[in-house]
Design a protein around this motif. Structure first.
Motif, mmCIF file in Angstrom:
data_model
loop_
_atom_site.group_PDB
_atom_site.id
_atom_site.type_symbol
_atom_site.label_atom_id
_atom_site.label_comp_id
_atom_site.label_asym_id
_atom_site.label_seq_id
_atom_site.Cartn_x
_atom_site.Cartn_y
_atom_site.Cartn_z
ATOM 1 N N LYS A 2 43.370 24.568 49.841
ATOM 2 C CA LYS A 2 44.335 24.890 49.017
ATOM 3 C C LYS A 2 44.935 26.613 48.798
ATOM 4 O O LYS A 2 43.989 27.072 48.869
ATOM 5 C CB LYS A 2 43.927 24.342 47.727
ATOM 6 N N GLN A 3 45.256 26.414 48.721
ATOM 7 C CA GLN A 3 46.504 28.471 48.595
ATOM 8 C C GLN A 3 45.795 28.365 46.689
ATOM 9 O O GLN A 3 46.176 27.676 46.032
ATOM 10 C CB GLN A 3 48.300 28.065 48.707
ATOM 11 N N LYS A 4 45.279 29.463 46.832
ATOM 12 C CA LYS A 4 45.078 30.157 45.647
ATOM 13 C C LYS A 4 46.153 31.006 45.348
ATOM 14 O O LYS A 4 47.275 31.271 45.777
ATOM 15 C CB LYS A 4 43.707 30.898 45.882
ATOM 16 N N ARG A 5 46.496 31.323 43.749
ATOM 17 C CA ARG A 5 47.139 31.938 42.909
ATOM 18 C C ARG A 5 47.103 32.782 43.370
ATOM 19 O O ARG A 5 45.944 33.797 43.056
ATOM 20 C CB ARG A 5 47.310 30.951 42.253
ATOM 21 N N MET A 6 47.920 33.748 43.396
ATOM 22 C CA MET A 6 48.246 35.338 43.310
ATOM 23 C C MET A 6 48.309 35.630 41.654
ATOM 24 O O MET A 6 49.200 35.219 41.229
ATOM 25 C CB MET A 6 48.778 35.768 44.567
ATOM 26 N N ALA A 44 42.146 50.310 47.444
ATOM 27 C CA ALA A 44 42.511 51.176 47.721
ATOM 28 C C ALA A 44 42.170 52.464 46.184
ATOM 29 O O ALA A 44 41.748 52.112 45.072
ATOM 30 C CB ALA A 44 43.951 51.544 47.783
ATOM 31 N N GLU A 45 43.151 53.499 46.685
ATOM 32 C CA GLU A 45 43.127 55.044 45.330
ATOM 33 C C GLU A 45 43.567 54.089 44.219
ATOM 34 O O GLU A 45 43.417 54.447 43.038
ATOM 35 C CB GLU A 45 43.874 55.824 46.429
ATOM 36 N N ASP A 46 44.749 53.199 44.769
ATOM 37 C CA ASP A 46 45.523 52.916 43.640
ATOM 38 C C ASP A 46 45.335 51.377 43.145
ATOM 39 O O ASP A 46 46.294 51.080 41.914
ATOM 40 C CB ASP A 46 47.037 53.330 43.500
ATOM 41 N N TYR A 47 44.992 50.741 43.326
ATOM 42 C CA TYR A 47 44.868 48.986 43.706
ATOM 43 C C TYR A 47 43.460 48.631 44.653
ATOM 44 O O TYR A 47 42.595 49.304 44.958
ATOM 45 C CB TYR A 47 46.683 48.706 43.951
ATOM 46 N N ILE A 48 43.127 47.074 43.836
ATOM 47 C CA ILE A 48 42.531 46.879 44.058
ATOM 48 C C ILE A 48 42.492 45.641 44.266
ATOM 49 O O ILE A 48 43.219 44.885 43.667
ATOM 50 C CB ILE A 48 40.756 46.526 43.021
ATOM 51 N N LYS A 49 41.970 44.367 45.478
ATOM 52 C CA LYS A 49 41.818 43.503 45.546
ATOM 53 C C LYS A 49 41.021 42.190 45.897
ATOM 54 O O LYS A 49 40.451 43.226 46.225
ATOM 55 C CB LYS A 49 43.239 42.525 47.224
ATOM 56 N N PHE A 50 40.909 41.144 45.077
ATOM 57 C CA PHE A 50 39.515 40.582 44.889
ATOM 58 C C PHE A 50 40.000 38.929 44.685
ATOM 59 O O PHE A 50 41.505 38.807 44.606
ATOM 60 C CB PHE A 50 38.998 41.190 43.993
ATOM 61 N N GLU A 51 38.764 38.473 45.455
ATOM 62 C CA GLU A 51 39.424 37.081 45.366
ATOM 63 C C GLU A 51 38.166 36.487 43.950
ATOM 64 O O GLU A 51 37.157 36.562 44.737
ATOM 65 C CB GLU A 51 39.435 36.296 47.018
ATOM 66 N N THR A 52 38.750 35.527 43.683
ATOM 67 C CA THR A 52 37.322 34.244 43.001
ATOM 68 C C THR A 52 38.090 33.036 43.431
ATOM 69 O O THR A 52 38.674 33.474 44.259
ATOM 70 C CB THR A 52 37.904 34.410 41.286
ATOM 71 N N ASP A 53 37.197 32.409 42.663
ATOM 72 C CA ASP A 53 36.974 30.363 42.960
ATOM 73 C C ASP A 53 38.569 30.356 43.106
ATOM 74 O O ASP A 53 39.036 29.318 43.522
ATOM 75 C CB ASP A 53 35.805 29.954 42.052
ATOM 76 N N GLY A 54 39.048 30.189 42.222
ATOM 77 C CA GLY A 54 40.764 30.123 41.358
ATOM 78 C C GLY A 54 41.892 29.881 42.058
ATOM 79 O O GLY A 54 43.074 30.302 42.146
#
Length: 73
Positions: A2-6, A44-54
């Motif tokens: 299943k594709q996770k929502r961004m 990065a210096e100006d953002y962060i990307k991370f993943e949770t279960d949903g």
């Protein structure tokens, strides 16, 4: 699989961001709490990307600073 929502948003993330713990960030003066972090995708210096279960989150820092300055003016 299943594709996770961004979720693309802005805010001030409370660091350190730890895998297995909830992420916390401030947006417009309000504390937001996510599900437990599964993995940190990019930091990065100006953002962060991370993943949770949903969801996958991308939280930009620079927009949070701009909003805080506008509120102070």
């Amino acid at each position: 699989m299943k594709q996770k929502r961004m979720i693309w948003t802005y805010g001030t993330v409370m660091l350190p961001l730890d895998v297995g713990k909830q992420a916390r960030y401030f947006q417009n003066g309000m504390l937001k709490v996510t599900e437990k972090v599964l993995r940190i995708l990019e930091q990065a210096e100006d953002y962060i990307k991370f993943e949770t279960d949903g969801f996958c989150y991308c939280i930009a820092y620079h927009m949070a600073e701009e909003n805080e300055m506008a509120l102070a003016a």
